[in-house]
Design a protein around this motif. Structure first.
Motif, short mmCIF file in Angstrom:
data_model
loop_
_atom_site.label_atom_id
_atom_site.label_comp_id
_atom_site.label_asym_id
_atom_site.label_seq_id
_atom_site.Cartn_x
_atom_site.Cartn_y
_atom_site.Cartn_z
N CYS A 1 0.79 -1.22 0.00
CA CYS A 1 0.00 0.00 0.00
C CYS A 1 0.83 1.27 0.00
O CYS A 1 0.50 2.22 -0.67
N PRO B 1 2.77 3.14 -4.73
CA PRO B 1 2.52 4.31 -5.54
C PRO B 1 3.76 5.18 -5.74
O PRO B 1 3.86 5.91 -6.70
N ALA B 2 4.71 5.07 -4.80
CA ALA B 2 5.90 5.90 -4.91
C ALA B 2 6.80 5.37 -6.03
O ALA B 2 7.40 6.13 -6.77
N SER C 1 -2.11 2.50 -11.96
CA SER C 1 -3.27 3.04 -11.26
C SER C 1 -3.63 4.41 -11.82
O SER C 1 -4.77 4.83 -11.77
N GLU C 2 -2.62 5.09 -12.32
CA GLU C 2 -2.91 6.41 -12.87
C GLU C 2 -3.73 6.32 -14.15
O GLU C 2 -4.47 7.22 -14.49
N GLU D 1 -6.26 4.96 -15.09
CA GLU D 1 -7.69 5.27 -15.08
C GLU D 1 -7.97 6.57 -14.37
O GLU D 1 -9.01 7.17 -14.54
N ALA D 2 -7.00 7.01 -13.58
CA ALA D 2 -7.31 8.17 -12.76
C ALA D 2 -6.82 9.48 -13.36
O ALA D 2 -7.43 10.51 -13.19
N GLU D 3 -5.69 9.43 -14.05
CA GLU D 3 -5.04 10.68 -14.39
C GLU D 3 -5.09 11.02 -15.86
O GLU D 3 -4.94 10.17 -16.72
N PRO D 4 -5.25 12.29 -16.14
CA PRO D 4 -5.21 12.72 -17.52
C PRO D 4 -3.82 12.51 -18.13
O PRO D 4 -3.67 12.50 -19.34
N GLU E 1 -3.61 10.34 -20.94
CA GLU E 1 -3.95 10.88 -22.24
C GLU E 1 -2.74 11.57 -22.86
O GLU E 1 -2.46 11.43 -24.03
N LEU F 1 4.47 12.33 -2.67
CA LEU F 1 4.39 10.93 -3.10
C LEU F 1 3.69 10.80 -4.45
O LEU F 1 3.53 9.70 -4.98
N LEU G 1 0.55 11.25 -5.03
CA LEU G 1 -0.68 10.49 -4.82
C LEU G 1 -1.95 11.31 -5.00
O LEU G 1 -3.04 10.80 -4.77
N ASN H 1 -5.07 12.92 -6.71
CA ASN H 1 -5.93 12.44 -7.78
C ASN H 1 -5.73 10.94 -8.04
O ASN H 1 -5.81 10.48 -9.16
N MET I 1 -6.00 5.00 -5.17
CA MET I 1 -5.24 4.20 -4.20
C MET I 1 -4.82 5.05 -3.00
O MET I 1 -4.90 4.62 -1.85
N LEU J 1 -5.66 4.68 1.08
CA LEU J 1 -4.67 4.76 2.15
C LEU J 1 -5.07 5.79 3.20
O LEU J 1 -5.07 5.54 4.40
N ARG K 1 -9.49 16.21 -9.78
CA ARG K 1 -9.84 16.07 -11.18
C ARG K 1 -11.19 15.36 -11.28
O ARG K 1 -11.49 14.47 -10.50
N LYS L 1 -12.10 13.12 -13.18
CA LYS L 1 -12.02 11.69 -13.41
C LYS L 1 -12.05 10.86 -12.14
O LYS L 1 -12.41 9.70 -12.16
N VAL L 2 -11.57 11.44 -11.04
CA VAL L 2 -11.50 10.66 -9.81
C VAL L 2 -12.51 11.12 -8.77
O VAL L 2 -12.52 10.61 -7.66
#
Lengths: 459, 289, 278
Positions: free
Chosen positions: A22, A26-27, A35-36, A38-41, A44, C134, C136, C138, C141, C145, C221, C223-224
């Motif tokens: 956990c 991500p670091a 994971s980005e 789907e989450a982050e532009p 794109e 980090l 993290l 947007n 996951m 946390l 954003r 999207k999230v």
């Protein structure tokens, strides 16, 4: 024994693995991207890269056309709090128009609620993550400029479409640090059809307004809906009386009150303005301090009340409830002399460019800012948000806006570029206002003394 | 002998390891951020500028000179006092009512009690502002208590009861369900009355629920923020401004972040001491089976 | 026997009816408001809607980007609640059973309680800093946390008291049978904690689903963004679309209420101490 040890090891392993999974994941780079996706532009932007490549190749050509502002893909954020649909459309329009011309620029639009906005701008800036485009109220703007948040945008545009008065709002020491893209009018807004039905004329003196109120009461209509459950609404009533009597004549009026060089108890102009304000108490309805801003719009839209004093955003607000509503506007008649009536115009928030260290980023953001300040952008705003714009435009933004615009020259007071109360003084000013007016009898002298005492506590 | 000692250390180690994963999450979200921000209380940071100076205990001393802090303190204490008493009676009553019904009706009642919990503070405020303004006026002929400095706090607490009693009701209810049924059977054989059973079985065995609910209700009312902000923004005229709102204003509005942080720390310390005392009072009375 | 029961039963029914009115009336207002046009709301909140107008629901769902926001809400809420239940039940068990010999463990109880007193406002800037460093922001996951860590203290505190009501004899018996700590907890203790686990889960599903203050700063954003944050799109600085806001929030609470109804069956009548002894 062994069994137990194994069990313990298992827990330890479980605990560690869950944590590693956990916290560390991500670091590190690889899975984070997953994971980005789907989450982050960003995803794109990555997909765009192949497209961006040929463009970079075509760069010299573009440079010859002198149009391309940057060769590398660049990305920045516009953080705003314009939640109204019409205003959001304007934000999207600005971004779309700009990125159309500059495909390698990505502008992330981030939206927040108005009450969270300043908090978030400060939090982001404190962490070196400030949005490149943001806006600041009259209260926060000087603080942001002093802290070095705002880039000097004097040379970004010639601002030819902006009246000097309005532009003053964002000028500090002769340099432009922010531009008010919208302005608001503060006056009496009224139900035109209801006035016509009862044969009422637009009043131009205080006694005429009282006569209008009396007739409305006779007809069973509440003259004013105040919305005093929310302090900012009552404050607009107070300001409509106080501003033309005080700060219009002495731009340093607020400063003098804050540094204690002048007080309220001896301020006859302020006190007499407040006496006039208080004399309307009986026209505010049965329980004005339970009425919210949303009630005010409902009261107007349904004809329960005939008038209110507020800002020009009320026009689209009431229209969204009752599209057939016929709204009119006139300046508050404060005295017996019609020449004293002023249509109060205040610039809205200053839009600013963040003073980033990254010169490339700053250059691109400024270019975008130039578009935001363009006439084209103002025209879109005027129509889409049906509001008044900082830049002068000649589009038809509706009859009520036109009516407001008909008060020009001496009939208008543009309040810009003055020092107003800081947040803390403002909070005291409004608390005491609510305390003193939420009583059976309003005692203006006691009100003034309470203010002096309240201000002294901060000084 | 050797085996025995090995067993004890292993159990001890297991005890720590059981705590560890949760604790690490806790560190990430609360403990580390808390210690990262603590030094601000000793600076003159305004929340905006990039730099600040250390000013020692000046912010803490400043609290005693701040005349504007008295009312928020008083308001928060009033919130806590009325909130805890009303909240406890109310949600315990609800749990008992829900428990007194047969299975199907009980399920319906609990769901009804729980639904308001899902409404945000803003929407709760909208509904209740209307109820206070129109229903109160038409039914009892009184003005909205939200516009009255003397009644605004009880009025907000009543909104809070509607909005969040479901939480404590649920905790009390699961506490009630956790009481071994044979205790009641035994008491019935002994000929105990309903009241006696309540006093000698229900109340003592409900102590875990009390320690949670009373402690947390107390401190959540001491830290009252969101509901008040949506209902009155601390008005009329500051009559419902709580200490949490005052801290927020100092941190993010008045450009006194250092001072706001100092007030928040002192206030948190006060809550910790009070919360610990209350919690200890109940924890001691928890019955271990 | 029957006669004896009657008086308290009548009184409790009266109270129950009063309580139900108190709880249902505002819910009723919320539901009828969700069917009204802005003009109908302006005219009267109390009146019934003129027609069963579903526009608010359709527009509200469209405007809040319903499916995507719903997925985001679910992605954040359920894994977090799973982690919260898992780790706080373990922690609560450890504190309840071991605080008599370990000062460190005893102080954990106080530490967790103390952390509940920290106002979120003072954590905001540091939390944002951590998330920025980090990378993290947007990130769903990251949100899991954060929310898990933020809820651990409360949930653990809740478990501590309730673990004590689980008879120790069972564990001692299991110990003699050679049961390891992990097995002991998951096979024997955890099943006995069902009522409180159901409560913790129901409460946290509701809280995390409705979280606004953390989500608004960490998820910026579209999207999230979660359903709860999206609902605030119905509130402008000067305008509010209450009809749509209520419609969207009623739709958004359906999953939470369903979870609650499902979990209720685990809050069953208490374990019988006698049955355990045998």
């Amino acid at each position: 024994m062994k069994k137990r040890l194994i069990a313990i090891l298992m827990i330890a392993l479980l605990a560690c693995s869950s944590l590693v999974a956990c916290t560390v994941t991500p670091a590190s780079n690889e899975p984070a991207k997953e994971s980005e996706k789907e989450a982050e532009p960003e995803a794109e932007a990555e997909a765009d890269e192949p497209e961006a490549e040929p463009e970079a190749a075509a760069e010299p050509e573009a440079e010859a056309g002198d149009d391309e502002i940057t060769s590398d893909p660049i990305e920045f954020t516009w953080l705003h709090h314009l939640q109204e649909e019409g205003k959001q459309a304007w934000v999207q329009y600005c971004v779309d128009r700009f990125t159309e011309e500059h495909p390698n620029v990505t502008i992330n639009i981030e939206i927040l609620t108005a009450d969270q906005y300043d908090t978030m701008v400060k939090t982001k800036a404190a962490n070196g993550d400030a949005p490149m485009i943001f806006d600041a109220s009259t209260t926060t703007f000087p603080e942001y400029v002093a802290a070095g948040y705002c880039a000097d945008v004097t040379d970004v545009s010639d601002y030819a479409d902006f009246p000097e008065d309005t532009l003053n709002q964002g000028v500090v020491d002769g340099k432009v640090y922010g531009v008010p893209l919208d302005v608001n009018a503060y006056c009496i807004f009224y139900n035109k059809d209801l006035f016509a039905e009862l044969g009422l004329e637009v009043p131009t003196t205080n006694s005429e307004l009282i006569a209008v109120c009396d007739k409305l009461v006779e007809a069973g209509v509440q003259p004013f809906s105040g919305g005093f459950a929310e302090q900012w609404c009552e404050r607009i009533f107070v300001n409509n009386y106080a501003d033309p009597a005080t700060v219009m004549l002495n731009p340093k009026w607020y400063e003098e009150k804050m540094d204690g060089t002048s007080n309220f108890a001896d301020d006859e102009a302020w006190k007499s303005a407040m006496e006039t304000f208080a004399s309307y108490k009986k026209y505010w309805g049965d329980d004005p301090f339970a009425v919210t801003w949303s009630d005010v719009q409902n009261d107007l839209a349904t004809g329960k009340a005939a008038m209110t004093m507020n800002g020009s955003w009320i026009i689209s607000g009431v229209a969204s409830i009752n599209p057939d509503f016929n709204m009119g506007a006139f300046p508050v008649p404060r005295t017996e002399d019609p020449a004293d009536n002023k249509m109060i115009i205040k610039p809205g928030n200053n839009f600013c460019v963040f003073n980033s260290d990254d010169e490339e980023l700053l250059k691109v953001a400024k270019a975008f800012f130039k578009f935001m300040c363009s006439k084209e952008s103002a025209e879109f705003y005027a129509v889409s948000a049906s509001g008044l714009t900082g830049a002068i435009v000649d589009v038809d933004a509706g009859p009520c806006i036109n009516e407001i615009n008909s008060y020009q020259g001496d009939a208008q007071y543009v309040q810009a570029g003055i020092v107003t109360l800081t947040s803390e003084y403002n909070s005291v000013y409004q608390d005491i206002m609510a305390q003193q007016t939420n009583q059976d009898e309003i005692d203006v002298q006691a009100w003034a003394e309470a203010l002096d005492e309240g201000f002294a506590q901060i000084q | 002998m050797k085996k025995r000692r090995g067993h004890v250390t292993a159990t001890k180690l297991a005890a720590y390891l059981f705590l560890l994963p949760g604790f690490l999450f806790f560190c990430f979200s609360i403990l580390i951020p808390f210690f990262m921000g603590i030094h601000i209380a000793f600076t003159d940071w305004n929340g905006i500028n990039y730099d600040y100076n250390y000013v020692g205990f000046q912010n803490f001393i400043g609290m005693f000179k701040d005349q504007r802090i008295a009312q928020p303190i008083r308001n928060s204490l009033v919130f806590a006092l009325i909130g805890v008493v009303a909240g406890t009676v109310f949600s315990l009553g609800m749990a008992l009512l829900a428990n007194s019904r047969e299975a199907k009706a009980g399920k319906f009642v609990r769901t009804v009690f729980f639904i308001p919990v899902c409404f945000s503070a803003v929407l709760t405020a909208f509904i209740w502002k209307f109820i206070y303004k129109e229903v109160f006026f038409n039914a009892f002929g009184i003005k909205s208590p939200l516009g009255n400095p003397d009644w605004v706090i009880p009025a907000i607490i009543l909104m809070g009861l509607w909005n969040s009693s479901g939480i404590n009701m649920l905790i009390y209810y699961s506490g009630l369900k956790n009481i071994p049924t044979d205790l009641y059977e035994a008491a019935m054989i002994d000929g105990a009355s309903t009241m006696q059973k309540f006093r000698t079985i229900t109340l003592p065995l409900l102590t875990p629920a009390f320690s949670v609910c009373v402690t947390l209700t107390l401190t959540s009312y001491l830290r009252e923020f969101a509901m008040t902000l949506s209902a009155t923004e601390g008005g009329p005229g500051g009559a419902s401004r709580t200490l949490a709102i005052y801290v927020y204003e100092n941190l993010y509005k008045f450009s006194k972040a250092g001072y706001g942080q100092a007030v928040a720390l002192v206030f948190a310390l006060f809550c910790i001491l009070l919360g610990n005392a209350v919690s200890r009072f109940f924890r001691k009375r928890e019955v271990e089976m | 026997m029957k006669k004896k029961l009657k008086a308290p039963y009548v009184i409790s029914t009266v109270f129950l009816v009063l309580a139900l009115i108190f709880f249902i009336a505002p819910i009723f207002l919320a539901v009828i408001t969700s069917f009204k046009s802005p003009m109908e709301i302006a005219e009267s909140i109390l009146a019934l809607p003129k027609s069963l107008n579903l526009d608010n629901y359709a527009d509200g769902m469209k405007k809040s980007d319903f499916l995507r926001s719903l997925r985001n809400s679910a992605t954040i809420t359920f894994p977090s609640v799973f982690l919260i239940v898992l780790f706080s039940s373990m922690g609560g068990y450890s504190i309840a059973r071991n605080s008599h010999w370990s000062k460190l463990i005893r102080s954990m109880d106080s530490l967790y309680l103390a952390s509940l007193m920290i106002p979120f406002q003072i954590l905001m800037i540091p939390v944002y800093k951590i998330f920025k460093n980090l990378g993290l922001q947007n990130n769903l996951m990251g949100m899991i946390l954060m929310l898990t860590g933020y809820s651990i203290a409360y949930a653990t505190y809740l478990y501590v008291g309730f673990v004590k009501s689980v008879p120790r004899e069972i564990e001692e018996a299991a110990l003699i049978d050679g049961c390891g700590p992990l097995q002991m907890f998951f096979r024997i203790v955890f099943p006995l904690l069902k009522p409180i686990t159901a409560t913790v889960a129901a409460l946290h599903v509701m809280w995390l689903w409705n979280d606004f203050q953390i989500s608004i700063i960490l998820l910026q954003r579209d999207k999230v963004r979660t359903l709860t944050v999206k609902q605030f799109y119905f509130f402008g600085q000067y305008t509010a679309e209450y009809g749509m806001a209520f419609a969207a929030s009623i739709v958004a609470m359906i999953p939470v209420v369903l979870v609650f109804i499902l979990l209720q069956k685990y809050i069953v009548a208490g374990i019988s101490a006698g049955a355990v002894k045998t």
